[in-house]
Motif scaffolding. Structure first.
Motif, PDB file in Angstrom:
ATOM      1  N   ALA A 113      48.112  83.194  70.973  1.00  0.00           N
ATOM      2  CA  ALA A 113      49.427  82.722  71.400  1.00  0.00           C
ATOM      3  C   ALA A 113      50.389  83.896  71.569  1.00  0.00           C
ATOM      4  CB  ALA A 113      49.984  81.718  70.396  1.00  0.00           C
ATOM      5  N   LYS A 114      50.347  84.840  70.623  1.00  0.00           N
ATOM      6  CA  LYS A 114      51.203  86.030  70.735  1.00  0.00           C
ATOM      7  C   LYS A 114      50.898  86.810  72.017  1.00  0.00           C
ATOM      8  CE  LYS A 114      52.842  87.329  66.257  1.00  0.00           C
ATOM      9  NZ  LYS A 114      53.092  88.441  65.377  1.00  0.00           N
ATOM     10  N   TYR A 115      49.621  86.908  72.336  1.00  0.00           N
ATOM     11  CA  TYR A 115      49.217  87.609  73.565  1.00  0.00           C
ATOM     12  C   TYR A 115      49.886  86.967  74.782  1.00  0.00           C
ATOM     13  CZ  TYR A 115      46.246  89.006  77.472  1.00  0.00           C
ATOM     14  OH  TYR A 115      45.791  89.471  78.682  1.00  0.00           O
ATOM     15  N   TRP A 116      49.810  85.623  74.883  1.00  0.00           N
ATOM     16  CA  TRP A 116      50.374  84.954  76.061  1.00  0.00           C
ATOM     17  C   TRP A 116      51.895  85.024  76.064  1.00  0.00           C
ATOM     18  CZ3 TRP A 116      47.193  85.032  79.647  1.00  0.00           C
ATOM     19  CH2 TRP A 116      45.854  84.722  79.471  1.00  0.00           C
ATOM     20  N   PHE A 117      52.543  84.874  74.902  1.00  0.00           N
ATOM     21  CA  PHE A 117      53.998  84.994  74.857  1.00  0.00           C
ATOM     22  C   PHE A 117      54.435  86.409  75.252  1.00  0.00           C
ATOM     23  CE2 PHE A 117      54.036  81.416  71.530  1.00  0.00           C
ATOM     24  CZ  PHE A 117      54.326  80.459  72.486  1.00  0.00           C
ATOM     25  N   ALA A 118      53.721  87.419  74.782  1.00  0.00           N
ATOM     26  CA  ALA A 118      54.053  88.804  75.135  1.00  0.00           C
ATOM     27  C   ALA A 118      53.904  89.033  76.637  1.00  0.00           C
ATOM     28  CB  ALA A 118      53.168  89.775  74.354  1.00  0.00           C
ATOM     29  N   MET A 119      52.874  88.449  77.243  1.00  0.00           N
ATOM     30  CA  MET A 119      52.699  88.565  78.696  1.00  0.00           C
ATOM     31  C   MET A 119      53.886  87.927  79.423  1.00  0.00           C
ATOM     32  SD  MET A 119      49.814  90.119  79.555  1.00  0.00           S
ATOM     33  CE  MET A 119      49.303  89.483  81.130  1.00  0.00           C
ATOM     34  N   ALA A 120      54.306  86.752  78.958  1.00  0.00           N
ATOM     35  CA  ALA A 120      55.438  86.067  79.586  1.00  0.00           C
ATOM     36  C   ALA A 120      56.719  86.894  79.445  1.00  0.00           C
ATOM     37  CB  ALA A 120      55.622  84.674  78.982  1.00  0.00           C
ATOM     38  N   ILE A 121      56.929  87.482  78.282  1.00  0.00           N
ATOM     39  CA  ILE A 121      58.100  88.339  78.069  1.00  0.00           C
ATOM     40  C   ILE A 121      58.052  89.535  79.009  1.00  0.00           C
ATOM     41  CG2 ILE A 121      59.240  89.896  76.421  1.00  0.00           C
ATOM     42  CD1 ILE A 121      58.166  87.894  74.218  1.00  0.00           C
ATOM     43  N   GLN A 122      56.899  90.158  79.090  1.00  0.00           N
ATOM     44  CA  GLN A 122      56.720  91.323  79.966  1.00  0.00           C
ATOM     45  C   GLN A 122      57.037  90.976  81.426  1.00  0.00           C
ATOM     46  OE1 GLN A 122      52.836  93.081  79.564  1.00  0.00           O
ATOM     47  NE2 GLN A 122      53.029  94.241  81.440  1.00  0.00           N
ATOM     48  N   ASN A 123      56.803  89.727  81.802  1.00  0.00           N
ATOM     49  CA  ASN A 123      57.053  89.297  83.175  1.00  0.00           C
ATOM     50  C   ASN A 123      58.400  88.611  83.353  1.00  0.00           C
ATOM     51  OD1 ASN A 123      54.699  90.162  84.700  1.00  0.00           O
ATOM     52  ND2 ASN A 123      53.576  88.874  83.272  1.00  0.00           N
ATOM     53  N   GLY A 124      59.284  88.750  82.349  1.00  0.00           N
ATOM     54  CA  GLY A 124      60.669  88.337  82.524  1.00  0.00           C
ATOM     55  C   GLY A 124      61.093  87.012  81.924  1.00  0.00           C
ATOM     56  N   MET A 125      60.254  86.369  81.132  1.00  0.00           N
ATOM     57  CA  MET A 125      60.650  85.091  80.543  1.00  0.00           C
ATOM     58  C   MET A 125      61.252  85.324  79.159  1.00  0.00           C
ATOM     59  SD  MET A 125      58.584  81.579  79.800  1.00  0.00           S
ATOM     60  CE  MET A 125      58.633  80.966  81.471  1.00  0.00           C
ATOM     61  N   ALA A 126      62.559  85.313  79.103  1.00  0.00           N
ATOM     62  CA  ALA A 126      63.270  85.606  77.861  1.00  0.00           C
ATOM     63  C   ALA A 126      62.991  84.572  76.760  1.00  0.00           C
ATOM     64  CB  ALA A 126      64.768  85.696  78.133  1.00  0.00           C
ATOM     65  N   LYS A 127      62.832  83.295  77.119  1.00  0.00           N
ATOM     66  CA  LYS A 127      62.647  82.270  76.081  1.00  0.00           C
ATOM     67  C   LYS A 127      61.335  82.455  75.326  1.00  0.00           C
ATOM     68  CE  LYS A 127      60.559  78.475  78.705  1.00  0.00           C
ATOM     69  NZ  LYS A 127      60.712  77.098  79.128  1.00  0.00           N
ATOM     70  N   ALA A 128      60.381  83.178  75.888  1.00  0.00           N
ATOM     71  CA  ALA A 128      59.117  83.425  75.197  1.00  0.00           C
ATOM     72  C   ALA A 128      59.334  84.304  73.967  1.00  0.00           C
ATOM     73  CB  ALA A 128      58.104  84.060  76.138  1.00  0.00           C
ATOM     74  N   GLN A 129      60.403  85.110  73.958  1.00  0.00           N
ATOM     75  CA  GLN A 129      60.700  85.969  72.808  1.00  0.00           C
ATOM     76  C   GLN A 129      60.982  85.132  71.567  1.00  0.00           C
ATOM     77  OE1 GLN A 129      60.655  89.552  72.727  1.00  0.00           O
ATOM     78  NE2 GLN A 129      60.517  88.965  70.579  1.00  0.00           N
TER      79      GLN A 129
END
Length: 150
Positions: A113-129
């Motif tokens: 789950a951390k891997y996917w959230f980190a990918m989303a953050i890297q691609n600009g999704m702030a709420k994933a943080q």
């Protein structure tokens, strides 16, 4: 606030708006309208999306994931296409995979789950943080990285 798979469902519906005219037509004919009909595909539509997804179209891969998840209920096929979309940079699917992973009983789900959230953050999704921060330290849980190949 607890993360639930419903976030993924709501995100899916917002990503792929239904063909409103077709639904209204079916409704006027007395047919019930369901959320599943939003994700229905004809065989030719599915074949075209598969062709596009296999050439790197992350929107097509995500659409196939929703088709298999909500219409056929084939969770393995859904995961295959969602993962393919996420690995090709589909940020909403990256976030959704993080949420979905937490709802499983698989060992290593925290790390995945951390891997996917980190990918989303890297691609600009702030709420994933916020979701990533809530997970905390995964070291007490069995470690596993996402290894299923699309």
């Amino acid at each position: 606030m607890k993360l639930t798979p419903m976030i993924a469902v709501l995100s899916a519906v917002s990503l792929f708006a239904p063909d409103v005219a077709a639904k209204e037509s079916r409704h006027k004919q007395g047919e019930p309208i369901s959320a599943n009909s939003t994700f229905e595909l004809t065989e030719s539509q599915r074949d075209e999306l598969i062709r596009k997804a296999n050439t790197g179209d992350n929107e097509a891969a995500a659409r196939l994931g929703f088709f298999y998840d909500f219409t056929t209920r084939d969770r393995d096929a859904a995961y295959y296409w969602f993962r393919k979309a996420a690995l090709n940079g589909h940020v909403q699917t990256q976030y959704n995979l993080g949420v979905r992973t937490l709802g499983t009983s698989r060992p290593g789900k925290c790390t995945e789950a951390k891997y996917w959230f980190a990918m989303a953050i890297q691609n600009g999704m702030a709420k994933a943080q916020e979701s990533l921060d809530r997970l905390g330290d995964c070291s007490a849980q069995p470690q596993q990285s996402p290894k299923r190949e699309p």
